[in-house]
Design a protein around this motif. Structure first.
Motif, PDB file in Angstrom:
ATOM      1  N   PRO A   1       0.815  -1.224   0.000  1.00 28.86           N
ATOM      2  CA  PRO A   1       0.000   0.000   0.000  1.00 28.86           C
ATOM      3  C   PRO A   1       0.846   1.271   0.000  1.00 28.86           C
ATOM      4  N   GLU A   2       1.999   1.225   0.646  1.00 28.64           N
ATOM      5  CA  GLU A   2       2.860   2.412   0.691  1.00 28.64           C
ATOM      6  C   GLU A   2       3.533   2.710  -0.641  1.00 28.64           C
ATOM      7  N   ASP A   3       3.370   1.827  -1.623  1.00 30.29           N
ATOM      8  CA  ASP A   3       3.860   2.108  -2.971  1.00 30.29           C
ATOM      9  C   ASP A   3       2.881   2.965  -3.765  1.00 30.29           C
ATOM     10  N   THR A   4       1.718   3.201  -3.217  1.00 25.69           N
ATOM     11  CA  THR A   4       0.717   4.021  -3.890  1.00 25.69           C
ATOM     12  C   THR A   4       1.244   5.430  -4.104  1.00 25.69           C
ATOM     13  N   ALA A   5       1.245   5.873  -5.353  1.00 25.31           N
ATOM     14  CA  ALA A   5       1.783   7.196  -5.687  1.00 25.31           C
ATOM     15  C   ALA A   5       1.609   7.459  -7.174  1.00 25.31           C
ATOM     16  N   LEU A   6       1.965   8.663  -7.559  1.00 21.55           N
ATOM     17  CA  LEU A   6       2.094   9.021  -8.970  1.00 21.55           C
ATOM     18  C   LEU A   6       3.551   8.795  -9.347  1.00 21.55           C
ATOM     19  N   TYR A   7       3.784   7.960 -10.335  1.00 24.47           N
ATOM     20  CA  TYR A   7       5.130   7.579 -10.723  1.00 24.47           C
ATOM     21  C   TYR A   7       5.539   8.329 -11.990  1.00 24.47           C
ATOM     22  N   TYR A   8       6.739   8.899 -11.940  1.00 28.44           N
ATOM     23  CA  TYR A   8       7.281   9.655 -13.062  1.00 28.44           C
ATOM     24  C   TYR A   8       8.576   9.016 -13.547  1.00 28.44           C
ATOM     25  N   CYS A   9       8.782   9.034 -14.847  1.00 25.47           N
ATOM     26  CA  CYS A   9      10.111   8.727 -15.343  1.00 25.47           C
ATOM     27  C   CYS A   9      10.746  10.041 -15.807  1.00 25.47           C
ATOM     28  N   ALA A  10      12.064  10.055 -15.780  1.00 27.66           N
ATOM     29  CA  ALA A  10      12.815  11.246 -16.144  1.00 27.66           C
ATOM     30  C   ALA A  10      14.097  10.820 -16.838  1.00 27.66           C
ATOM     31  N   ALA A  11      14.583  11.656 -17.717  1.00 26.61           N
ATOM     32  CA  ALA A  11      15.801  11.325 -18.453  1.00 26.61           C
ATOM     33  C   ALA A  11      16.770  12.503 -18.438  1.00 26.61           C
ATOM     34  N   ASP A  12      18.055  12.153 -18.550  1.00 26.89           N
ATOM     35  CA  ASP A  12      19.120  13.149 -18.653  1.00 26.89           C
ATOM     36  C   ASP A  12      19.270  13.951 -17.362  1.00 26.89           C
ATOM     37  N   PRO A  13      19.834  13.335 -16.319  1.00 30.77           N
ATOM     38  CA  PRO A  13      19.986  14.030 -15.038  1.00 30.77           C
ATOM     39  C   PRO A  13      20.995  15.158 -15.134  1.00 30.77           C
ATOM     40  N   ARG A  14      20.710  16.225 -14.412  1.00 32.89           N
ATOM     41  CA  ARG A  14      21.636  17.364 -14.364  1.00 32.89           C
ATOM     42  C   ARG A  14      22.629  17.218 -13.225  1.00 32.89           C
ATOM     43  N   SER A  15      22.310  16.368 -12.251  1.00 32.07           N
ATOM     44  CA  SER A  15      23.235  16.155 -11.134  1.00 32.07           C
ATOM     45  C   SER A  15      23.204  14.681 -10.763  1.00 32.07           C
ATOM     46  N   ASN A  16      23.065  14.386  -9.485  1.00 37.86           N
ATOM     47  CA  ASN A  16      23.025  12.990  -9.053  1.00 37.86           C
ATOM     48  C   ASN A  16      21.761  12.312  -9.562  1.00 37.86           C
ATOM     49  N   TYR A  17      21.856  11.013  -9.833  1.00 41.66           N
ATOM     50  CA  TYR A  17      20.720  10.288 -10.404  1.00 41.66           C
ATOM     51  C   TYR A  17      19.550  10.215  -9.436  1.00 41.66           C
ATOM     52  N   TYR A  18      19.822  10.350  -8.125  1.00 40.56           N
ATOM     53  CA  TYR A  18      18.763  10.226  -7.144  1.00 40.56           C
ATOM     54  C   TYR A  18      18.115  11.558  -6.802  1.00 40.56           C
ATOM     55  N   SER A  19      18.598  12.625  -7.403  1.00 37.16           N
ATOM     56  CA  SER A  19      17.981  13.942  -7.208  1.00 37.16           C
ATOM     57  C   SER A  19      16.987  14.198  -8.327  1.00 37.16           C
ATOM     58  N   PRO A  20      15.834  14.800  -8.015  1.00 30.84           N
ATOM     59  CA  PRO A  20      14.831  15.063  -9.056  1.00 30.84           C
ATOM     60  C   PRO A  20      15.203  16.262  -9.925  1.00 30.84           C
ATOM     61  N   GLU A  21      16.398  16.227 -10.475  1.00 29.75           N
ATOM     62  CA  GLU A  21      16.889  17.317 -11.324  1.00 29.75           C
ATOM     63  C   GLU A  21      17.270  16.729 -12.672  1.00 29.75           C
ATOM     64  N   TYR A  22      16.245  16.473 -13.465  1.00 29.49           N
ATOM     65  CA  TYR A  22      16.413  15.891 -14.781  1.00 29.49           C
ATOM     66  C   TYR A  22      15.882  16.877 -15.819  1.00 29.49           C
ATOM     67  N   ASN A  23      16.376  16.769 -17.020  1.00 27.98           N
ATOM     68  CA  ASN A  23      15.957  17.687 -18.076  1.00 27.98           C
ATOM     69  C   ASN A  23      14.623  17.309 -18.710  1.00 27.98           C
ATOM     70  N   TYR A  24      14.271  16.057 -18.661  1.00 27.29           N
ATOM     71  CA  TYR A  24      13.038  15.607 -19.306  1.00 27.29           C
ATOM     72  C   TYR A  24      12.220  14.775 -18.326  1.00 27.29           C
ATOM     73  N   TRP A  25      10.907  15.018 -18.333  1.00 29.58           N
ATOM     74  CA  TRP A  25      10.005  14.322 -17.424  1.00 29.58           C
ATOM     75  C   TRP A  25       8.779  13.841 -18.182  1.00 29.58           C
ATOM     76  N   GLY A  26       8.267  12.692 -17.749  1.00 28.20           N
ATOM     77  CA  GLY A  26       6.990  12.238 -18.253  1.00 28.20           C
ATOM     78  C   GLY A  26       5.852  12.874 -17.478  1.00 28.20           C
ATOM     79  N   GLN A  27       4.632  12.555 -17.884  1.00 30.30           N
ATOM     80  CA  GLN A  27       3.461  13.175 -17.272  1.00 30.30           C
ATOM     81  C   GLN A  27       3.029  12.454 -15.993  1.00 30.30           C
ATOM     82  N   GLY A  28       3.569  11.279 -15.757  1.00 28.53           N
ATOM     83  CA  GLY A  28       3.239  10.528 -14.552  1.00 28.53           C
ATOM     84  C   GLY A  28       2.135   9.508 -14.795  1.00 28.53           C
ATOM     85  N   THR A  29       2.187   8.430 -14.048  1.00 32.79           N
ATOM     86  CA  THR A  29       1.154   7.395 -14.115  1.00 32.79           C
ATOM     87  C   THR A  29       0.836   6.948 -12.693  1.00 32.79           C
TER      88      THR A  29
END
Length: 120
Positions: A86-114
Motif C-alpha cells: 500500500p505504501e507504494d501508492t503514488a504518482l510515478y514519473y520517469c525522467a531522463a538526462d539528469p543534471r546532477s546525481n541520479y537520485y535527485s529530481p533534477e532531470y531535463n526531461y520528465w513524463g506526465q506521470g502514471t
C-alpha cells in the motif's frame, strides 16, 4: 524537444505486480540515464530507481522488489514492480538526462506521470 511517455499504471492488490514503461518520443533519443520517481499525496517527490548506462540503482524501500530493464529499441525503459505494498501508492514519473546525481529530481526531461494504487 523530447517527450517521455509512461504507461502501465493502475490498481492492484497488495502483493501484486505491475510493469511501467517509459518511452521517448524521439527514437534517436538515447535513454542512457533514466530515473523513476514517485510522489504520494502530501509528500515530496522521492527517488525510486535509476538506470545509468548498464548500472541500476534502487531506493532501499523498493530494492529486491523492483527491477529496471531496457527495451530492445533502447528508447524504452521498464520498471517491473513486484510484491507491491500500500505504501507504494503514488504518482510515478520517469525522467531522463539528469543534471546532477541520479537520485535527485533534477532531470531535463520528465513524463506526465502514471498512477499506481495498491489497495485491498
Amino acid at each position: 524537444q523530447v517527450q517521455l511517455v509512461e504507461s502501465g499504471g493502475g490498481s492492484v492488490q497488495p502483493g501484486g505486480s505491475l510493469r511501467l514503461s517509459c518511452a521517448a518520443s524521439r527514437r534517436a533519443f538515447g535513454m542512457h540515464a533514466v530515473g523513476w520517481f514517485r510522489q504520494a499525496p502530501g509528500k515530496e517527490r522521492e527517488f525510486v530507481a535509476a538506470i545509468i548506462e548498464n548500472g541500476t540503482y534502487y531506493a532501499d524501500s523498493v530494492k529486491d522488489r523492483f527491477t529496471l530493464s531496457r527495451g530492445d529499441t533502447k528508447n524504452t525503459v521498464y520498471l517491473q514492480m513486484t510484491s507491491l505494498k500500500p505504501e507504494d501508492t503514488a504518482l510515478y514519473y520517469c525522467a531522463a538526462d539528469p543534471r546532477s546525481n541520479y537520485y535527485s529530481p533534477e532531470y531535463n526531461y520528465w513524463g506526465q506521470g502514471t498512477h499506481i494504487t495498491v489497495s485491498s
